[in-house]
Scaffold this active site. Structure first.
Site, PDB file in Angstrom:
ATOM      1  N   ASP A 218       0.826  -1.205   0.000  1.00 31.22           N
ATOM      2  CA  ASP A 218       0.000   0.000   0.000  1.00 31.22           C
ATOM      3  C   ASP A 218       0.866   1.263   0.000  1.00 31.22           C
ATOM      4  OD1 ASP A 218      -2.863   0.928   0.433  1.00 31.22           O
ATOM      5  OD2 ASP A 218      -1.897   1.942   2.118  1.00 31.22           O
ATOM      6  N   GLU A 277       1.854  -0.448  -4.967  1.00 33.44           N
ATOM      7  CA  GLU A 277       0.898   0.596  -5.313  1.00 33.44           C
ATOM      8  C   GLU A 277       1.686   1.896  -5.204  1.00 33.44           C
ATOM      9  OE1 GLU A 277      -3.108   2.922  -3.921  1.00 33.44           O
ATOM     10  OE2 GLU A 277      -1.509   2.435  -2.551  1.00 33.44           O
TER      11      GLU A 277
HETATM   12  C1  NOJ Z   1      -4.456   2.914  -0.902  1.00 32.68           C
HETATM   13  C2  NOJ Z   1      -5.609   1.989  -0.683  1.00 32.68           C
HETATM   14  O1  NOJ Z   1      -5.904   1.339  -1.896  1.00 32.68           O
HETATM   15  C3  NOJ Z   1      -6.756   2.820  -0.168  1.00 32.68           C
HETATM   16  O2  NOJ Z   1      -7.940   2.073  -0.099  1.00 32.68           O
HETATM   17  C4  NOJ Z   1      -6.371   3.386   1.176  1.00 32.68           C
HETATM   18  O3  NOJ Z   1      -7.387   4.265   1.609  1.00 32.68           O
HETATM   19  C5  NOJ Z   1      -5.064   4.174   1.105  1.00 32.68           C
HETATM   20  N1  NOJ Z   1      -4.066   3.476   0.365  1.00 32.68           N
HETATM   21  C6  NOJ Z   1      -4.524   4.427   2.489  1.00 32.68           C
HETATM   22  O4  NOJ Z   1      -4.075   3.251   3.075  1.00 32.68           O
END
Ligand code: NOJ
Length: 575
Positions: A218, A277
């Site tokens: 993440d 990500e």
């Molecule tokens: C990316 C995640 O996909 C999202 O759902 C989340 O709110 C943020 N990161 C913070 O962790």
């Protein structure tokens, strides 16, 4: 004609599949709290996933990626993790996790779990300790605490804003402030702290030892920060180049963290995989996807593109070129738990774009939501959702994506042709984005509504077979038409199409290359993979001449001699 050369053409493993598995996998994202609810408390759980293992096997995916299932107060849908090495008791136990993992592995499905390293939950024991220990304590060093500004330090240290709106700083009882780039309940960790680094290595080993195959990381681009005083203002921060030295985003030194993680991943057989990500400038994506770092990175370009031939071609070509520079394979995503479902996006007029060319979040769905909730200006003829066109284009885009070289990430419910749920009453919304923006941004709840497994009439349950009678977000009546039980035996359903496409994809998969074939039409794309697998998509309204002889799959029924509007076909000499 152009050919994309890929540095590492896949080898074949003993099953004749391309190896390693993740390079061209179909990965199905499960948002566990909304997938299947085995104990009937309204919240999806791990035994629910186990109970649907056959469904997942029949779908034909290679892996599932589980969004966080860890203990969490759900301030951000589970991305506020209170304990990284446990299961939320409402979702099950570690034993349930092991049972689920075994059930999926038995069916040849790999399992990827989500790691959230930028921030913990405010309920994490470290943060609770930091609050109790007070200013200047060692416990506060694991997070980013600062004194405020102005009289009595009553103003935040800077004017930075969080991704969910409002200040990125929150004041605690003794007057200090802590940084949270996301929700208030998600304090950012201090990645300069050796205990933080060591603890995540322990977490990666914990899940790897249990048999997990890989990790989704993440906000992988935000962990390390240079917060040397004086801190810049928001305007100064925004103006700084994203060249690896930016104080808070995409810093070069984050790769020291990932080099350490890579050594952990590679100490397992087979090596554990990771996908970043990372919302970073295109040129810097290979730093995350290189084999020395996380190995693969999400590319959200397809998800941001309109259903438009020129945009799709450019995105595909750019990303294949980019993947080749790192030696990784490309990834493709049309929907996930953070965006409006692609069936809905494609049924709305093209969204406005911001200065950087990214679509504004709303896609016209703000209007659809207003109407669904009984609002919206009377007689206003602006954005109307064309549900059927949206679903048709979504099927065409999915077949296009599944034939591309690289890994496709699918999001639960898209195989049912689900639309975004617009009709969620304000009082039942959960996403912090909605609250932090005072309702201006409707947030992400509409794509997180629990799946319909049964038509309402078939089950008598008021949660469409999701669980017992309740579902933590309200499901609309039209979910009946998309229920698994309804689509299951229908040869023309979206679910049947996904199953056939995923099965065929296994047989047709080949080296990570494609060759464009010019069609003479700006709205029709045609490409060929090295083994003769051909894909033609008509993004336009006019039919395109097509010889049906070699067609092995089509996203719609094909009239003789033509490829209709908003339709994709796969052709292959291999049947
Ligand atoms: C990316 C995640 O996909 C999202 O759902 C989340 O709110 C943020 N990161 C913070 O962790």
């Amino acid at each position: 004609m152009s050919i994309v050369d890929v540095v590492n053409a896949p080898e074949r493993n003993e099953l004749g599949e391309p190896a390693p598995w993740w390079r061209q996998a179909a990965v199905y994202q499960i948002y566990p709290r909304s997938f299947a609810d085995a104990n009937g408390d309204g919240l999806g759980d791990l035994p629910g996933i186990t109970s649907r293992a056959d469904y997942l096997a029949e779908l034909g995916i290679d892996a599932v990626w589980l969004s966080p299932f860890y203990p969490s107060a759900l301030a951000d849908g589970g991305y506020d993790v209170a304990d990284y090495r446990n299961v939320d008791p409402r979702l099950g136990t570690l034993a349930d996790f092991d049972t689920m993992l075994a059930a999926l592995h038995q069916r040849g499905i790999r399992v990827v779990v989500d790691i959230v390293p930028n921030h913990t939950s405010d309920l994490h024991e470290w943060f609770q300790e930091a609050l109790a220990a007070g200013r200047g304590s060692a416990a506060r060093e694991r997070y980013i605490f600062r004194e405020g500004t102005g009289a009595d330090g009553a103003e935040p240290p800077t004017d930075w804003v969080s991704a969910f709106g409002g200040s990125a700083w929150e004041r605690v009882a003794d007057g200090q402030w802590y940084l949270h780039n996301f929700a208030i309940e998600q304090p950012d960790l201090n990645w300069a702290h050796p205990e933080v680094r060591a603890d995540f290595v322990t977490t990666l080993r914990f899940w790897s030892d249990r048999g997990v195959d890989g990790f989704r990381i993440d906000v992988a681009h935000m962990l390390t920060k240079d917060l040397t005083e004086p801190l810049p203002s928001r305007a100064e921060l925004d103006a700084l180049p994203r060249d690896g030295k930016h104080p808070t985003i995409d810093r070069d030194d984050v790769h020291e963290v990932y080099a350490e993680w890579r050594a952990v991943f590679n100490s397992y057989d087979p090596p554990r995989t990771a996908v970043a990500e990372a919302w970073v400038d295109r040129a810097r994506v290979p730093l995350y996807s290189s084999p020395d770092s996380l190995g693969q990175a999400f590319n959200f370009d397809l998800l941001e593109a309109d259903f438009d031939a020129a945009q799709f071609r450019e995105v595909v070509q750019d990303n294949l070129d980019l993947a080749a520079t790192s030696g990784s394979s490309s990834t493709w995503v049309l929907s996930n738990h953070d965006v409006v479902r692609h069936a809905t996006r494609y049924g709305l007029p093209h969204p406005a774009r911001d200065a950087a060319g990214h679509p504004t979040r709303k896609h016209g769905i703000d209007w659809v939501i207003a109407v669904a909730s009984g609002g919206g200006p009377a007689g206003d003829a602006s954005p109307v959702l064309d549900r059927e066109a949206g679903e048709r284009r979504a099927r065409a885009a999915t077949l296009f994506m599944l034939a591309l070289p690289g890994s496709s990430y699918l999001y639960q419910g898209e195989e049912l042709g689900l639309h975004e749920v617009a009709e969620i009453p304000d009082a039942e919304r959960q996403d912090p984005t909605f609250f932090r923006s005072a309702g201006d941004d409707f947030g992400r709840d509409g794509c997180r509504v629990p799946l319909p497994w049964e038509a309402m009439s078939a089950t008598g349950s008021s949660s469409f077979g999701f669980g017992a009678d309740s579902s933590h977000l309200p499901q609309p009546e039209w979910f009946s038409e998309h229920a698994v039980s309804v689509l299951d035996g229908d040869p023309e359903s979206t679910l049947t199409l996904y199953r056939r496409a995923l099965a065929l994809r296994h047989r047709l998969q080949t080296e990570e290359r494609l060759e464009w074939i010019e069609t003479g039409r700006a709205d029709v794309l045609h490409f060929r993979r090295p083994n003769g697998w051909e894909v033609v998509t008509n993004f336009g309204a006019e039919p395109y001449p097509l010889d049906r002889a070699g067609v092995v799959l089509a996203s719609e029924l094909l009239p003789a001699g033509i490829l209709p509007a908003d339709t994709t076909v796969w052709c292959s000499p291999l049947r």
